[in-house]
Each structure stands twice: as C-alpha cells, then as structure tokens.
Design an enzyme around this catalytic site. Sequence first.
Site, PDB file in Angstrom:
ATOM      1  N   HIS A 219       0.766  -1.318  -0.135  1.00  0.00           N
ATOM      2  CA  HIS A 219      -0.004   0.049  -0.026  1.00  0.00           C
ATOM      3  C   HIS A 219       0.845   1.294  -0.027  1.00  0.00           C
ATOM      4  CE1 HIS A 219       0.900  -0.388   4.346  1.00  0.00           C
ATOM      5  NE2 HIS A 219       0.335   0.757   4.659  1.00  0.00           N
TER       6      HIS A 219
ATOM      7  N   HIS B   2      -7.014  -2.237   5.756  1.00  0.00           N
ATOM      8  CA  HIS B   2      -6.104  -1.390   6.256  1.00  0.00           C
ATOM      9  C   HIS B   2      -6.726   0.071   5.652  1.00  0.00           C
ATOM     10  CE1 HIS B   2      -2.470   0.534   7.939  1.00  0.00           C
ATOM     11  NE2 HIS B   2      -2.085   0.795   6.848  1.00  0.00           N
TER      12      HIS B   2
ATOM     13  N   ASP C   5       5.921   4.944   4.964  1.00  0.00           N
ATOM     14  CA  ASP C   5       6.959   3.992   5.567  1.00  0.00           C
ATOM     15  C   ASP C   5       7.094   2.665   4.973  1.00  0.00           C
ATOM     16  OD1 ASP C   5       4.297   3.341   6.529  1.00  0.00           O
ATOM     17  OD2 ASP C   5       4.997   2.233   8.024  1.00  0.00           O
ATOM     18  N   HIS C   6       6.374   2.519   3.604  1.00  0.00           N
ATOM     19  CA  HIS C   6       6.401   1.209   2.947  1.00  0.00           C
ATOM     20  C   HIS C   6       6.843   1.622   1.368  1.00  0.00           C
ATOM     21  CE1 HIS C   6       3.901  -1.364   5.625  1.00  0.00           C
ATOM     22  NE2 HIS C   6       3.997  -0.049   5.988  1.00  0.00           N
TER      23      HIS C   6
ATOM     24  N   HIS D  53       1.416   3.968   1.981  1.00  0.00           N
ATOM     25  CA  HIS D  53       1.762   4.677   3.261  1.00  0.00           C
ATOM     26  C   HIS D  53       3.319   4.671   3.258  1.00  0.00           C
ATOM     27  CE1 HIS D  53      -2.010   3.991   6.048  1.00  0.00           C
ATOM     28  NE2 HIS D  53      -1.964   4.915   5.330  1.00  0.00           N
TER      29      HIS D  53
HETATM   30 ZN   LIG Z   1       3.038   0.767   7.939  1.00  0.00          ZN
HETATM   31 ZN   LIG Z   2      -0.113   1.666   6.607  1.00  0.00          ZN
END
Ligand SMILES: [Zn+2]
Ligand SMILES: [Zn+2]
Length: 272
Positions: free
Chosen positions: A67, A153, A71-72, A69
């Site tokens: 996904h 999520h 941090d990914h 976000h």
């Molecule tokens: Zn995350």
């Molecule tokens: Zn996330």
Amino acid sequence: MSSTPLELIVLGAGAALPGRGRGPAGYAVRGGGLVGVTLLDCGPGSIRSLADRGLDLLDIRRVVLSHFHADHVLDLFALAFARRNPNLDQDRLPEVELIGPAGLAELLSVRQAPFDLWTRDPRHRVTEVFPDAGVGLRLERADVVLEAREVQHTVGALGWRVQAPSGASLTYSGDTGETPALAELARGTELLVAECGLALDEAPEMHLNGAAAGRLAAEAGCLGLVLSHFYPHVDPALAVAAAAEAYAGPIHAAVDGTQLLLEPGQAPRPGT
Ligand SMILES: [Zn+2]
Ligand SMILES: [Zn+2]
C-alpha cells in the site's frame, strides 16, 4: 528445481516512528529458484540497508508493494535515483518490475514535480493489480507466482504470497487488521510475515497485535510466524508470548537483518 532455500531478509522491522534497530518496512526475498532479489515493500532505509545485508542493488528484479503509506514506499525513489547513478555499470542494469495496487503508476509519474527525472527509472515496468474483493489475484512470472488479497487497512491495501519454484512460500501481511482474507492467503505457507504494529490492549482493526497475528497463523496452518513492523510502544517479547497462546509453531520477533530460510514443508530456520 532449485537446491537453495527460499530466504527472507528483513531490511526494516519497524514502522513510521523511529525505533532502535528497526527501520521502516522493507523485506528482501531470494533463493528457492527466484531470479535475483524481490523486495516486499520499500520503505525509507531499505536501499541504504542493502549493503549491510550483503545484497547488490543490481540483483533487484522486482518490488512488490502492499500500500502507499510512506513507511512502505518512499525508497522507490531512492531505488530509481541509485539505479541512474553514473557510477553503476548501466549495461548490467536489469529491468525492475514494480508491482502494486492501483495508483502506483500515478505515484511514479513524472508529473509529480518537484522530483526530477533522476528519481524516475527508465528501466522499470509498472504493474498495477486489481484483485477481486474476496477472491484475490494471481500473477505468474517466469521465476515466481505471486498472489494478492485485499486486506483490512487503507482502501486497496494488499497482502502478498510469494510461491517459489522450490515449492516453498511465504506470505506477507502488509499492513492489516485481523481479517480472514490474510489467513486464506497464508493457508499452508511455510512462513507468515505478520505486521505487529499494535500493543495487546489495542484493537486489531487497522493493524495487528501479537495475539491477532498468532490467531491468524494458527488459522492459516503456516509452519512459522515472524512478527515485524513494530512501533516503538510495542514490546516484541510480549507480542511473541501472546501469539504463542494461539499458535504452537515457531515465532520470531524481527529486527533489521533477521534472516529466515524456507524449505518446502519445513518450519523456517534462522539464517546466518
Ligand atoms: Zn505501515
Ligand atoms: Zn499502513
């Protein structure tokens, strides 16, 4: 049939907040008959950590994203920037396939100024996937089969299963709350890489805690569980203990650099 085990190397066992020894989400998978290295998510620090883990930038053949976000995904730009570096032997540079949910092409679009063309990779191929709700999707490549399921999520967030030619597989939760979709995706897999963003007193609705991860691993019948994506307030030892109340298999709490080796039908064993 490959003789090497399928190998998971944790690049980032943490999440969006700084945590000692645990950077944002990134995982490298290789061996088991896969060509080169497949990254699962590419959070900040993933590219920087490759050398520490004995991985070569030129070996990366695909990046599979859960996904969007930050941090990914943020190191997708670091990856592109690094691959364009004139110090790299550009003749040896393989094509990289970037696979992720709808929106990936827009994220990487040159229209996203003020990043310039140096963070756009001319030798990448973008594949957006659109899994049917409740069914999922299967992608076959020459060296791997990838399966995706929508998890719980953000809209469109995916969990992924990586099936190697050796017969070993691992399933990566991405970010998710507790959902049967993840257990179905992970059914019979050698290793479930489960996010553990929450403490035990937090409801596993948008993320998992150790207890929920243990329940999912048990339901899936997987042969090993690694907890990862820890936020700093989550105690990994307590998470492992809670997971063990539901799940009888081996449980590992990831730190950056954790390695696990997977053979078909066997519990994961730690790498060196
Ligand atoms: Zn995350
Ligand atoms: Zn996330």
